[in-house]
Design an enzyme around this catalytic site. Structure first.
Site, PDB file in Angstrom:
ATOM      1  N   CYS A  86     -72.654   4.244 -30.081  1.00 30.28           N
ATOM      2  CA  CYS A  86     -73.542   3.071 -30.093  1.00 30.28           C
ATOM      3  C   CYS A  86     -72.723   1.780 -30.007  1.00 30.28           C
ATOM      4  O   CYS A  86     -73.016   0.893 -29.199  1.00 30.28           O
ATOM      5  CB  CYS A  86     -74.379   3.043 -31.366  1.00 30.28           C
ATOM      6  SG  CYS A  86     -75.383   4.509 -31.630  1.00 30.28           S
ATOM      7  N   ASP A 121     -37.494 -16.552 -43.554  1.00 29.08           N
ATOM      8  CA  ASP A 121     -37.058 -17.944 -43.508  1.00 29.08           C
ATOM      9  C   ASP A 121     -36.458 -18.236 -44.890  1.00 29.08           C
ATOM     10  O   ASP A 121     -36.760 -17.531 -45.859  1.00 29.08           O
ATOM     11  CB  ASP A 121     -38.275 -18.839 -43.233  1.00 29.08           C
ATOM     12  CG  ASP A 121     -37.913 -20.311 -43.316  1.00 29.08           C
ATOM     13  OD1 ASP A 121     -36.881 -20.691 -42.754  1.00 29.08           O
ATOM     14  OD2 ASP A 121     -38.663 -21.071 -43.957  1.00 29.08           O
ATOM     15  N   ASP A 169     -43.131 -20.065 -43.703  1.00 27.33           N
ATOM     16  CA  ASP A 169     -44.040 -20.890 -44.496  1.00 27.33           C
ATOM     17  C   ASP A 169     -44.594 -22.079 -43.742  1.00 27.33           C
ATOM     18  O   ASP A 169     -45.050 -23.027 -44.355  1.00 27.33           O
ATOM     19  CB  ASP A 169     -43.332 -21.379 -45.765  1.00 27.33           C
ATOM     20  CG  ASP A 169     -42.190 -22.334 -45.447  1.00 27.33           C
ATOM     21  OD1 ASP A 169     -41.689 -22.284 -44.317  1.00 27.33           O
ATOM     22  OD2 ASP A 169     -41.805 -23.123 -46.324  1.00 27.33           O
ATOM     23  N   ASP A 213     -41.894 -22.140 -38.308  1.00 25.53           N
ATOM     24  CA  ASP A 213     -41.742 -20.694 -38.179  1.00 25.53           C
ATOM     25  C   ASP A 213     -42.779 -20.065 -37.252  1.00 25.53           C
ATOM     26  O   ASP A 213     -42.737 -18.864 -37.015  1.00 25.53           O
ATOM     27  CB  ASP A 213     -41.851 -20.027 -39.569  1.00 25.53           C
ATOM     28  CG  ASP A 213     -40.821 -20.573 -40.544  1.00 25.53           C
ATOM     29  OD1 ASP A 213     -39.657 -20.691 -40.154  1.00 25.53           O
ATOM     30  OD2 ASP A 213     -41.189 -20.884 -41.683  1.00 25.53           O
TER      31      ASP A 213
END
Length: 993
Positions: free
Chosen positions: A147, A661, A866, A870
């Site tokens: 479906c 990072d 953060d 990045d």
């Protein structure tokens, strides 16, 4: 915003970045009139006035080198009155500002950016209109993946639809479309054309919806008057009336009006005899779920009323001598009373209660697909109509000895309805996480009415759903914050752990933002509402979790491929089974002793064929992945880990390399003073006071760290009054100087002192060298041309970072650090946490190149960052994890948003994804294993050797049980506990905050 949590890339030992003086602006905009903040103003709104609309402007900002620069620009702009939102993109050198033209204009914003020390230019003719909108709709009537695949194919065939996702588990669809080419009404019509009912949840347009219940409205004329009054309000987009329910549904622009205005208009219409309130109903999904549960329960109970007598007459009473004779009494020829009773009782079950299966089968076949309803309809019809044939033969023949299978069709439908009822019940629990999130919002709020001077003239308790933009709300201690906004009066601490995961209460004072659903701890706050309804942080989190539950995992494609040929294959197998057993009986390929006394060879073959048809279960395959993803994403949300769908979950469980990072990820991301040394005999408090008085004029992160450190030595640390600084000068890249208390204060690096011919003592030189070895920034302070002290500033490592890296190693996951900071700082931090591979002084594009190199080496890479710097690496990685984005959850680059700033959540995300995929594998093993074992047994492979056969009604019960078992297996994920190693960190006192 994400930029607040960005890396301090210019935080290096060679000195300061830009230390320009900050301009002085009023910290808060005054209360604009006409925005729904007071009862006096509501009447003017009804007469046609409306709050000013927010305007967007984009500026080109040149000279930014790092996220600290971006943060300085953003903070300066947000200080201006009338600023609704400001976001600075350091990568593209742009600033986007949403503001109210009544209070501020583009030129003032541009000048403010230039006062911070950057060149700003307004970019004209910015197109803020989105080219793509997202429509979400609820779909009734889906039973299996066949479906959902049919609907998905129909939607993707529409010109203007860019992407369509249909989720069987949530019974919802999410469609990305171009509103210039196709409208959402055309999308709904396309779904209806495939044979399913579509209910719009949201069209993607910038409108809000509300349903109101009107009491006291007894005539159509009254309702028409109310309707005309509401349509006259500015901002009302659409209005639908349901007179039988006394219900009015409105679509409106939240910037122009709101539900409280609607209620005021209704209650002031018609001699004030009408009363209006928010219509008492839950969300579309929850309402439909409850209706569906009631519907299946009702159908099952009715089928039971008819099926139990059928079962008793065919299976029980036939073995009791007295009742057997009664039911064997002949009516006409060989037609018995029992046969007539079973026919009469099973017919309503087959055609009235089982009507849903006929409708579902017809809709599926009409569009060239086959689903579970087709199998049920074929299986029950075969049993029912053969039984009808047997009844007619018995009525017309004096020597017919055949039997009927009415109990097979009736019991089959009853067991399938029971299975569907249990399945819907269980599926409702998979989305419990969303209900918990919604419960965070308070039921009521205290609305403050203000006069023209901002004085409180009235307090009123209202339904929190009636809050409108720019309302002023009072939050008492212990109460939940009713709306996103900012503090205009008062001081307190707010517990934001339920939204951001921040363990400690956060101090709030005038100008600070607050999040709806958080808890006020100890003081009274007055807040101005800025984001209400669907714009709030809580609503965004809910929307993200809902979207995640819609997004398919790549492994789901396996089930989708199988579903395309599953039902046709089962029908072929069923017919082949019947034909094989029928021919074997016809030509005596097996002894007559195999045939039960109550059956002949044709009836035996028919039972085998029906059993094959009804035991096969495409539903279990279709539910294997989405139910587990639903529960997994819900559990993640409760743990502060927002996972954007099945693809992110699937990729995360394979991760064997994580790129971190440094600043803001492994470190706190906020510089703090870690050491100080006085080189002259003077009071420490005086030294810090003079230094802070000089630095308080700077926006630089290092300056802020010094001021924050100095506050700790003041009694009035909340809002200290520093001595006046005159002749303040910022020397870019070096430091600052000013006259404080008639003393010349110079604060900065070594080169600044030398340029002013200030001698640097040997002790100071040694302290600076030691600070550099420890990846710290040394700041010299001179008073009247004499160096009197040294401050060491560092971005400290997050608590528990070393342990988190160690746990990842034990999970056989390699950790790598890629940072834009210098090699000395990078190596020092890496050594401290236990990371061996380091890439330093990397630009954003170099970070993404490193990710691609690792992928080329065969690693499945996760990137943990953060913010904006990045984002290229977050996109390039197999899994992007954005850390510390509590209220800014709409980070497009990330696959997983870690709402807390905890490194432990990286471990939780990976462990949860592994656990979720363990359950998905279990589901597939069960669903496939069930079909691979069940179909041969139903076909009678064990019958020749053991005499064991599976009656159709038992096969139907097994089919229903398979779907329920898959959902229950997924529900076990609700009891997920994060790895014990993380709990051990807390036991040892390393509480990660």
């Amino acid at each position: 915003m994400a930029t607040k949590l960005l890396a301090l890339a210019c935080f290096r030992s060679e000195g300061y970045g830009d230390l320009s003086p900050r301009p002085h602006y009023p910290s808060m905009p005054s209360y604009p009139k006409g925005k729904g903040v007071s009862t006096q103003e509501s009447s003017s709104m009804e007469q046609g006035s409306s709050p000013p609309e927010a305007k967007a402007a984009t500026f080109s900002v040149l000279g930014m080198t790092c996220s600290a620069c971006a943060g300085s620009v953003e903070k300066a702009v947000k200080r201006l009155p009338g600023i609704r939102e400001a976001v600075v993109d350091v990568l593209n050198n742009k600033a986007q500002v949403l503001f109210y033209p009544t209070f501020v204009n583009e030129e003032t914003i541009r000048e403010t950016i230039e006062d911070v020390g950057f060149e700003a230019t307004l970019i004209e003719d910015q197109m803020n209109e989105r080219a793509t909108q997202v429509c979400r709709t609820h779909i009734n009537g889906m039973t299996c993946t066949s479906c959902s695949s049919t609907i998905e194919s129909a939607l993707q065939a529409i010109d203007g639809v860019q992407k369509a996702q249909v989720a069987l588990a949530t019974e919802e669809a999410e469609i990305q479309y171009d509103p210039k080419i196709v409208s959402y009404t055309q999308i709904l019509e396309a779904i209806e054309d495939t044979g399913f009912e579509a209910i719009l949840i949201s069209s993607g347009e910038d409108i809000s919806k509300v349903a109101l219940k009107v009491d006291g409205c007894r005539t159509d004329h009254s309702m028409r008057i109310i309707k005309e009054s509401l349509q006259a309000l500015p901002g009302v987009q659409d209005l639908n009336v349901s007179p039988e329910l006394n219900k009015i549904s409105l679509s409106y622009k939240p910037d122009k009006t709101g539900p409280r205005n609607f209620i005021n208009v209704i209650e002031s219409t018609g001699s004030k005899r009408f009363k209006a309130r928010i219509y008492p109903e839950g969300g579309v999904r929850e309402t439909h779920r409850k209706d569906e549960i009631k519907q299946y329960y009702r159908s099952f109970m009715w089928s039971l009323i008819f099926t139990i007598p059928v079962f008793l007459t065919s299976m029980v009473f036939m073995y009791i001598p007295g009742t057997k004779n009664a039911f064997d009494t002949k009516v006409v020829n060989m037609l018995s009373v029992g046969m007539v009773l079973r026919w009469v009782l099973s017919t309503p079950v087959q055609f009235i209660i089982g009507r849903r299966f006929y409708i579902g089968a017809y809709k599926a076949l009409r569009h060239g697909s086959a689903n579970m309803d087709v199998l049920i309809a074929l299986g029950t019809n075969a049993a029912y109509f053969f039984s009808v044939y047997s009844v007619l033969r018995a009525a017309t023949s004096k020597d017919f000895k055949g039997s009927d299978f009415f109990e097979t069709s009736a019991m089959l439908i009853s067991f399938i309805l029971l299975g569907k009822y249990l399945e819907v019940l269980a599926k409702g629990k998979t989305s419990a996480a969303i209900a918990k999130l919604m419960d965070l919002a308070p039921e009521t709020a205290t609305l403050l009415a203000l006069d023209s001077e901002g004085n409180i003239v009235n307090e009123e308790e209202i339904d929190s759903r009636l809050i409108q933009k720019n309302d002023v709300i009072k939050i008492i201690p212990g109460a939940k914050v009713a709306s996103d906004g900012f503090v205009i009066w008062g001081q307190s601490h707010v517990n934001e752990s339920m939204i951001t995961g921040e363990a400690r209460p956060v101090a709030k004072r005038k100008g600070d933002t607050v999040i709806g659903g958080t808890v006020n701890e100890n003081g009274v706050l007055h807040i101005k509402a800025t984001r209400v309804g669907s714009e709030s942080a809580l609503s965004q989190i809910v929307r993200l979790v809902e979207s995640a539950q819609l997004a398919k995992a790549p492994v789901q494609k396996f089930a989708d491929r199988i579903s395309k040929f599953f039902v046709p294959l089962v029908i072929i197998l069923s017919f082949s089974t019947w034909l094989t057993w029928f021919l074997a009986g016809k030509f005596h390929w097996y002894p007559k002793s195999w045939i039960p006394s109550s059956l002949d060879s044709f009836e035996l073959a028919l039972q085998f064929g029906i059993s094959v048809m009804v035991i096969a279960c495409p539903c279990a395959l279709g539910l294997a992945t989405p139910t587990a993803v639903m529960v997994g994403t819900g559990v993640g949300a409760s743990e502060g880990v927002l996972i954007k769908g099945g693809k992110a979950l699937e990729s995360a469980h394979k991760v064997n390399c994580i790129v971190f990072d440094k600043t803001g990820t492994l470190t706190v991301g906020k510089p703090v003073v870690v050491n100080r040394r006085l080189l002259r005999n003077m009071l420490l408090q005086e030294f810090l006071e003079l230094t802070a008085a000089t630095e308080v004029n700077s926006e630089h992160p290092l300056a802020k760290a010094i001021v924050e450190y100095a506050k700790k030595f003041r009694e009035d640390d909340e809002n200290p009054a520093w001595p006046e600084a005159r002749d303040f000068v910022s020397i870019t890249g070096h430091g600052v100087k000013a006259i404080v208390r008639n003393k010349e204060i110079i604060v900065g690096n070594k080169s600044l002192m030398l340029s002013h011919n200030i001698a640097i003592p040997t002790d100071a030189e040694e302290i600076l060298a030691e600070a550099e070895r420890m990846a710290q920034t040394g700041i010299l302070v001179s008073i009247d041309r004499e160096v009197v002290g040294v401050l060491a500033i560092s971005d400290p490592l997050k608590p528990g970072a070393e342990e988190a890296i160690s746990i990842l190693k034990s999970m056989k996951i390699e950790s790598i650090m890629v940072t834009g900071d210098n090699w000395g700082t990078a190596n020092s931090i890496a050594k401290e946490v236990g990371i061996e591979t380091v890439v330093a002084e990397a630009k954003p594009e170099q970070k993404s190149e490193k990710v691609k190199d690792l992928q080329a080496s065969g690693y499945i890479v996760a990137m943990v960052g953060d913010g904006i710097n990045d984002s290229p690496a977050l996109v390039a990685a197999d899994v992007g994890m954005a850390i510390g984005a509590g209220t800014d959850i709409a980070i497009e680059a990330a696959d997983i948003v870690l709402m807390k700033s905890n490194l432990e959540d990286v471990i939780t995300a990976i462990d949860l994804s592994r656990r979720t995929f363990f359950h998905i594998r279990l589901n597939y093993i069960w669903a496939l294993g069930y079909n691979l074992l069940g179909i041969p047994i139903a076909a009678g492979v064990l019958f020749p050797s053991t005499g064991f056969r599976l009656p159709p009604w038992i096969a139907g019960a097994a089919m229903a049980a398979s779907s329920v078992s898959v959902v229950c297996c997924s529900l076990l994920l609700k009891y997920y506990k994060r790895p014990k190693k993380l709990d051990n960190l807390e036991i040892r006192g390393i509480k990660i905050e």
